[in-house]
Design an enzyme around this catalytic site. Structure first.
Site, short mmCIF file in Angstrom:
data_model
loop_
_atom_site.label_atom_id
_atom_site.label_comp_id
_atom_site.label_asym_id
_atom_site.label_seq_id
_atom_site.Cartn_x
_atom_site.Cartn_y
_atom_site.Cartn_z
N SER A 217 0.83 -1.20 0.00
CA SER A 217 0.00 0.00 0.00
C SER A 217 0.86 1.25 0.00
O SER A 217 1.96 1.27 0.57
CB SER A 217 -0.91 0.01 1.23
OG SER A 217 -1.57 1.25 1.37
N TYR B 215 -2.50 -0.19 9.97
CA TYR B 215 -2.63 -0.73 8.62
C TYR B 215 -1.33 -0.57 7.85
O TYR B 215 -0.82 -1.52 7.24
CB TYR B 215 -3.77 -0.03 7.89
CG TYR B 215 -3.84 -0.37 6.42
CD1 TYR B 215 -4.24 -1.63 5.99
CD2 TYR B 215 -3.49 0.57 5.45
CE1 TYR B 215 -4.30 -1.96 4.63
CE2 TYR B 215 -3.55 0.25 4.10
CZ TYR B 215 -3.94 -1.00 3.70
OH TYR B 215 -3.99 -1.32 2.37
#
Length: 410
Positions: free
Chosen positions: A190, A215
């Site tokens: 990501s 995350y």
């Protein structure tokens, strides 16, 4: 049948009234050549590979985790369209409405009813017995690992599920991948790993040791573990740092879907901060093109940015949604959110040089296509209004409508 090594774009995801000049030919399923493996070890080329390798050409059996989700289902659809066989594994969690994932799977099954071409398993990738049974039975040789627990803000609320799904799940898959001789392991990282980087363009060469959310930390941990598995077992690995993916059949918790949905219905949208925050929004066909290019090119260990290569400010984003929906937005200005980064923009030079990747869909064109898809899919349906908690992305998205027509329309 001739197996396309890497397609320049995903025709199947483009509207029939596409105003761009993307190619209109579907992947060829005739005259496929035999497999010509081209696998290298880092000892041959060094860890910093700067010379492109030839793509693998030939039939593949690909394990696609998270194959019921937004990116995973589009990737599976493309692989099947060009002649590959696909094994989908998805735990069908309720981070957003499970009906959406069920309909993604139904669409794929409708298109490819032969179980020889498409196998679907529902379960947790962290379940060792479950996953070993799949590897034993299916014997995939390529892994496209898209399964993950998504969301920056929810990870602050419940970090433990991110450790389980992202870190433990990826480790479990890499363990089976080296054990079963997987030829290439490609997984979703990501752009969140860049945290609060001050760079104009985020480069894979940057040190990303300061994630600002659980995350992001989980994705960085996966990249580190992936290098370890490459080092120990010579597992070919490519980590793909996605930059804000959107498009038809997109996740309902993401801003592009939420804004188009809410502006269409005259429901309030939330603008976090002064509207100057910027994201590198990347259309789904461009992302899947990059994924497939990475699958086809088994580099020893690489990290690639996949993005558009230019940012769009939040205020401009809202203006474009209003333009292509044809309605004014009702905007509520909110404080900046913890864990969010102010700016993302991908340096895609490396992906261009080593994968031949280049995004093709400008942001306004992508919003136009997505708004048209939404209008075509939802025009005749009444949609339940989302509570503000859902709009914040901290809760689970509600069931909107019967999504069958929405998911089959591209």
């Amino acid at each position: 049948m001739k197996h396309a090594a890497s397609m320049p774009g995903l025709v199947g995801l483009v509207d029939s009234d596409d105003s761009s000049n993307e190619g209109n030919a579907s992947p060829s399923l005739t005259n496929r050549t035999a497999s010509t493996g081209n696998f290298m070890d880092s000892s041959d080329l060094g860890e910093d590979l700067d010379t492109p390798i030839l793509p693998h050409i030939g039939h593949k059996k690909v394990l696609v985790t998270g194959g019921a989700g937004f990116i995973g289902s589009h990737t599976a659809e493309f692989l099947l369209a060009r002649g590959d066989d696909v094994v989908i594994v998805d735990e069908m969690n309720d981070y957003y409405d499970v009906k959406i994932k069920e309909q993604n799977l139904a669409l794929l099954r409708q298109q490819y009813p032969e179980k020889r071409r498409l196998s679907i398993y529902k379960g947790d990738i962290c379940d060792a017995e479950f996953m070993e049974d799949i590897f034993e039975k299916e014997r995939p040789e390529w892994v496209c690992h898209m399964a993950a627990r998504a969301g920056v803000r929810p990870s602050i609320q419940d970090p433990y599920v991110y450790i389980h799904s992202n870190i433990k799940g990826t480790t479990r898959l890499m363990e089976f991948s080296h054990k079963y001789g997987i030829k290439n392991f490609v997984f979703a990282s990501s752009s969140s790993v860049y945290g609060g980087s001050k760079s104009t363009f985020f480069s894979e060469d940057e040190v990303v040791d300061n994630p600002v959310s659980p995350y992001a930390a989980s994705k960085k941990a996966c990249e580190l573990l992936a290098y370890t598995y490459h080092h120990l077992y010579k597992l070919n690995v490519s980590a793909l740092r996605f930059f804000t993916v959107y498009g038809p059949r997109g996740r309902p918790d993401m801003a592009p879907f939420k804004f188009i949905d809410r502006v269409s219905r005259g429901v309030e949208i939330q603008q976090f901060g002064d509207g100057s925050s910027s994201r590198d929004y990347t259309y789904i066909s461009d992302i899947v093109d990059g994924i497939v290019r990475a699958i086809d090119r088994p580099y020893p260990y690489e990290v690639f940015n996949l993005g558009k290569g230019s940012g769009t400010a939040l205020k401009q984003f809202i203006d474009l949604v209003q333009k292509h929906v044809g309605k004014d937005a009702v905007v509520k200005v909110m404080p900046d959110q913890p864990g969010d980064v102010p700016y993302t923009c991908a340096d895609v030079t490396k992906a261009h040089n080593l994968l031949g990747y280049k995004s093709k869909v400008p942001f306004e064109e992508g919003i136009r296509r997505t708004a048209k898809w939404y209008k075509d899919a939802y025009a005749s349906n009444s949609i339940e209004v989302c509570p503000e908690l859902q709009a914040n992305g901290l809760g689970r998205a509600p069931s909107f409508v019967d999504l069958k027509s929405a998911l089959s329309s591209k």
